[in-house]
Design a protein around this motif. Structure first.
Motif, mmCIF file in Angstrom:
data_model
loop_
_atom_site.group_PDB
_atom_site.id
_atom_site.type_symbol
_atom_site.label_atom_id
_atom_site.label_comp_id
_atom_site.label_asym_id
_atom_site.label_seq_id
_atom_site.Cartn_x
_atom_site.Cartn_y
_atom_site.Cartn_z
ATOM 1 N N LEU A 59 80.450 12.969 39.969
ATOM 2 C CA LEU A 59 80.274 11.872 39.011
ATOM 3 C C LEU A 59 80.384 12.333 37.561
ATOM 4 N N GLY A 60 80.736 13.610 37.370
ATOM 5 C CA GLY A 60 80.920 14.132 36.023
ATOM 6 C C GLY A 60 79.627 14.418 35.290
ATOM 7 N N LEU A 61 78.546 14.668 36.043
ATOM 8 C CA LEU A 61 77.241 14.913 35.440
ATOM 9 C C LEU A 61 76.864 16.391 35.526
ATOM 10 N N ALA A 62 76.181 16.890 34.517
ATOM 11 C CA ALA A 62 75.675 18.260 34.527
ATOM 12 C C ALA A 62 74.458 18.333 35.445
ATOM 13 N N SER A 63 74.236 19.489 36.035
ATOM 14 C CA SER A 63 73.109 19.620 36.970
ATOM 15 C C SER A 63 72.568 21.037 36.977
ATOM 16 N N ARG A 64 71.364 21.149 37.541
ATOM 17 C CA ARG A 64 70.704 22.429 37.749
ATOM 18 C C ARG A 64 70.071 22.424 39.131
ATOM 19 N N GLY A 65 69.851 23.615 39.689
ATOM 20 C CA GLY A 65 69.199 23.701 40.989
ATOM 21 C C GLY A 65 68.395 24.980 41.115
ATOM 22 N N ILE A 66 67.358 24.915 41.945
ATOM 23 C CA ILE A 66 66.519 26.076 42.252
ATOM 24 C C ILE A 66 66.313 26.103 43.759
ATOM 25 N N ASP A 67 66.345 27.289 44.339
ATOM 26 C CA ASP A 67 65.985 27.427 45.747
ATOM 27 C C ASP A 67 65.502 28.849 45.990
ATOM 28 N N SER A 68 64.581 28.990 46.950
ATOM 29 C CA SER A 68 64.025 30.308 47.251
ATOM 30 C C SER A 68 64.850 31.054 48.284
ATOM 31 N N SER A 69 65.863 30.404 48.866
ATOM 32 C CA SER A 69 66.699 31.044 49.879
ATOM 33 C C SER A 69 67.982 31.574 49.252
ATOM 34 N N PRO A 70 68.272 32.861 49.417
ATOM 35 C CA PRO A 70 69.526 33.398 48.858
ATOM 36 C C PRO A 70 70.755 32.780 49.505
ATOM 37 N N ILE A 71 70.632 32.369 50.788
ATOM 38 C CA ILE A 71 71.767 31.715 51.454
ATOM 39 C C ILE A 71 72.052 30.387 50.787
ATOM 40 N N ALA A 72 70.998 29.617 50.547
ATOM 41 C CA ALA A 72 71.158 28.316 49.908
ATOM 42 C C ALA A 72 71.803 28.456 48.538
ATOM 43 N N VAL A 73 71.317 29.393 47.742
ATOM 44 C CA VAL A 73 71.825 29.548 46.385
ATOM 45 C C VAL A 73 73.290 29.982 46.395
ATOM 46 N N ALA A 74 73.668 30.862 47.316
ATOM 47 C CA ALA A 74 75.060 31.304 47.402
ATOM 48 C C ALA A 74 75.998 30.135 47.698
ATOM 49 N N GLU A 255 65.010 32.835 58.150
ATOM 50 C CA GLU A 255 65.134 33.449 59.478
ATOM 51 C C GLU A 255 66.156 32.709 60.335
ATOM 52 N N ASP A 256 66.223 31.387 60.194
ATOM 53 C CA ASP A 256 67.189 30.610 60.956
ATOM 54 C C ASP A 256 68.610 30.776 60.427
ATOM 55 N N GLN A 257 68.753 31.449 59.294
ATOM 56 C CA GLN A 257 70.068 31.762 58.732
ATOM 57 C C GLN A 257 70.261 33.284 58.649
ATOM 58 N N TRP A 258 69.695 34.005 59.597
ATOM 59 C CA TRP A 258 69.620 35.464 59.487
ATOM 60 C C TRP A 258 70.994 36.125 59.401
ATOM 61 N N LEU A 259 72.004 35.587 60.102
ATOM 62 C CA LEU A 259 73.320 36.221 60.082
ATOM 63 C C LEU A 259 73.980 36.048 58.716
ATOM 64 N N ARG A 260 73.845 34.886 58.141
ATOM 65 C CA ARG A 260 74.343 34.689 56.780
ATOM 66 C C ARG A 260 73.548 35.535 55.790
ATOM 67 N N ASN A 261 72.268 35.683 56.014
ATOM 68 C CA ASN A 261 71.464 36.531 55.143
ATOM 69 C C ASN A 261 71.920 37.983 55.225
ATOM 70 N N TRP A 262 72.312 38.429 56.423
ATOM 71 C CA TRP A 262 72.879 39.774 56.566
ATOM 72 C C TRP A 262 74.126 39.913 55.712
ATOM 73 N N PHE A 263 75.000 38.901 55.742
ATOM 74 C CA PHE A 263 76.236 38.986 54.973
ATOM 75 C C PHE A 263 75.948 39.139 53.482
ATOM 76 N N LEU A 264 74.826 38.570 53.034
ATOM 77 C CA LEU A 264 74.461 38.646 51.617
ATOM 78 C C LEU A 264 73.691 39.911 51.272
ATOM 79 N N GLY A 265 73.575 40.835 52.228
ATOM 80 C CA GLY A 265 72.925 42.110 51.949
ATOM 81 C C GLY A 265 71.626 42.328 52.680
ATOM 82 N N GLY A 266 71.221 41.366 53.507
ATOM 83 C CA GLY A 266 69.981 41.496 54.264
ATOM 84 C C GLY A 266 70.156 42.367 55.503
ATOM 85 N N PRO A 267 69.095 42.516 56.292
ATOM 86 C CA PRO A 267 69.153 43.352 57.498
ATOM 87 C C PRO A 267 70.024 42.728 58.579
ATOM 88 N N ASP A 268 70.498 43.562 59.524
ATOM 89 C CA ASP A 268 71.359 43.060 60.595
ATOM 90 C C ASP A 268 70.533 42.654 61.818
#
Length: 374
Positions: A59-74, A255-268
């Motif tokens: 809609l052409g609007l500026a926005s901001r966001g916050i989240d505690s999950s690195p997967i979400a933010v990525a 934890e439910d996104q553990w594989l994506r979290n691994w891709f972002l540098g988390g444990p395997d």
């Protein structure tokens, strides 16, 4: 029933990575259209995969966001980047051709989830992105696309594979031991696929576009929306909040996104206790925790503040969603006017959720709240 916006090509960027418990694009679009004439800055303190941020962009609007999950933010950051698909594809090919990965997981899960060639390519791109320091829009877009392609249902038709992995859900990462047992019981093998071509098919569906002026991926912030430190004074310019807090009783988003979290540098492997969402040790504790978020949002310097909140509970939590939301608003210590409360569609409504490896469950009951700071 009308066709979901998720399937329209012009909204393909919003679908770059499916995400469990994501809310439909229709909701923030409907809300923000009412405010578009005022050109507000939009905030989502639980931005998840960035659906509100994308709706604002559309809609052409500026926005901001916050989240505690690195997967979400990525994923959310991709909704705020300049979209140049060919550059992201070239970057992926560059990493594959020039990086010999030093970290190749050797667990039974990874051996069964990916072919050796696919795992090597995925790890090369992973290490390339982890080492990237310039934060380019191409890297932001490629990172989100990789998360979206990392796991999902297999396709038996050659040349149409959309995911890298053996059979998995596309919205969350099934646990390693369960996955291996499932694949063995069904005789399933990881697909032979070309990582670059899978990425190309996904990325070339996106319209080349730019976000509104002044908006960059850095406007999606990894942080705790309860804390004033996550909202510096310079960022307190929003007058509309559109958000959906974590379901009451839902404690394992990372934890439910553990594989994506691994891709972002988390444990395997699955590392429990890493989600830093709201406190769930009882309804009173949850309400007080959520109240801190509303107090933080009320610190905006804008003359007015409208908050649109879609809130739900998981059925097993046995709580009253309306009463819990009202308690959280009271706990904030801010004077709010309740403009309206109405039932929302269930979290499962209108979605084509991957049904592979997923046990049946009742959808969460959700409500839409509109409150205004007095």
């Amino acid at each position: 029933m009308s066709r979901s916006l998720a399937y329209e090509p012009r909204y393909a960027l919003n679908a770059i990575c499916p995400y469990f418990t994501m809310f439909p694009l229709e909701y923030p679009l409907r809300v923000l259209r009412k405010h578009k004439v005022d050109s507000p800055v939009v905030m989502d303190p639980f931005c998840g995969r960035g659906t509100t941020l994308f709706a604002a962009r559309a809609l052409g609007l500026a926005s901001r966001g916050i989240d505690s999950s690195p997967i979400a933010v990525a994923i959310a950051r991709a909704k705020l980047c300049i979209v140049q698909p060919e550059r992201a594809v070239r970057l992926a090919r560059h990493y594959i051709e020039n990086i010999e990965p030093v970290q190749l997981p050797e667990s039974e899960f990874f051996r069964a989830a990916f072919t050796p060639a696919v795992l090597r390519a995925v790890c090369a791109i992973r290490e390339g992105l982890l080492g990237a320091t310039n934060g380019s829009d191409s890297a932001v877009l490629l990172r989100a696309a990789m998360l979206g392609c990392l796991h999902g249902p297999t396709n038996k038709t050659p040349g149409t594979q959309a995911y890298f992995s053996n059979q998995m859900p596309r919205t969350f990462s099934s646990k390693p031991d369960y996955s291996v047992r499932y694949w063995k019981s069904k005789g399933l093998k990881a697909p032979e696929t070309n990582v670059v071509e899978v990425l190309r098919r996904k990325l070339m569906r996106l319209d080349e576009s730019s976000p509104p002026s002044g908006v960059t991926p850095t406007r999606a912030v990894l942080g705790d929306s309860r804390s004033p430190s996550s909202l510096p004074v310079a960022n307190r310019d929003f007058s509309v909040v559109v958000t959906s807090p974590p379901y009451y009783g839902m404690r394992t988003y990372v934890e439910d996104q553990w594989l994506r979290n691994w891709f972002l540098g988390g444990p395997d492997f699955v590392d429990y206790g890493k989600s830093e969402q709201l406190e769930h040790a009882g309804k009173d504790v949850f309400a007080k925790s959520l109240g801190l978020v509303w107090k933080n949002m009320a610190s905006t310097k804008a003359d007015s503040l409208d908050m649109y909140i879609r809130f739900g509970i998981i059925p097993s939590a046995k709580a009253d969603a309306k009463a819990l939301m009202l308690a959280s608003l009271e706990e904030s210590g801010v004077r709010w006017k309740m403009v309206h409360t109405r039932p929302a569609e269930t979290a499962a409504s209108g979605k084509r959720q991957a049904d592979h490896m997923v046990a049946g469950s009742t959808a969460a009951l959700e409500y839409d709240f509109h409150v205004r700071r007095i």
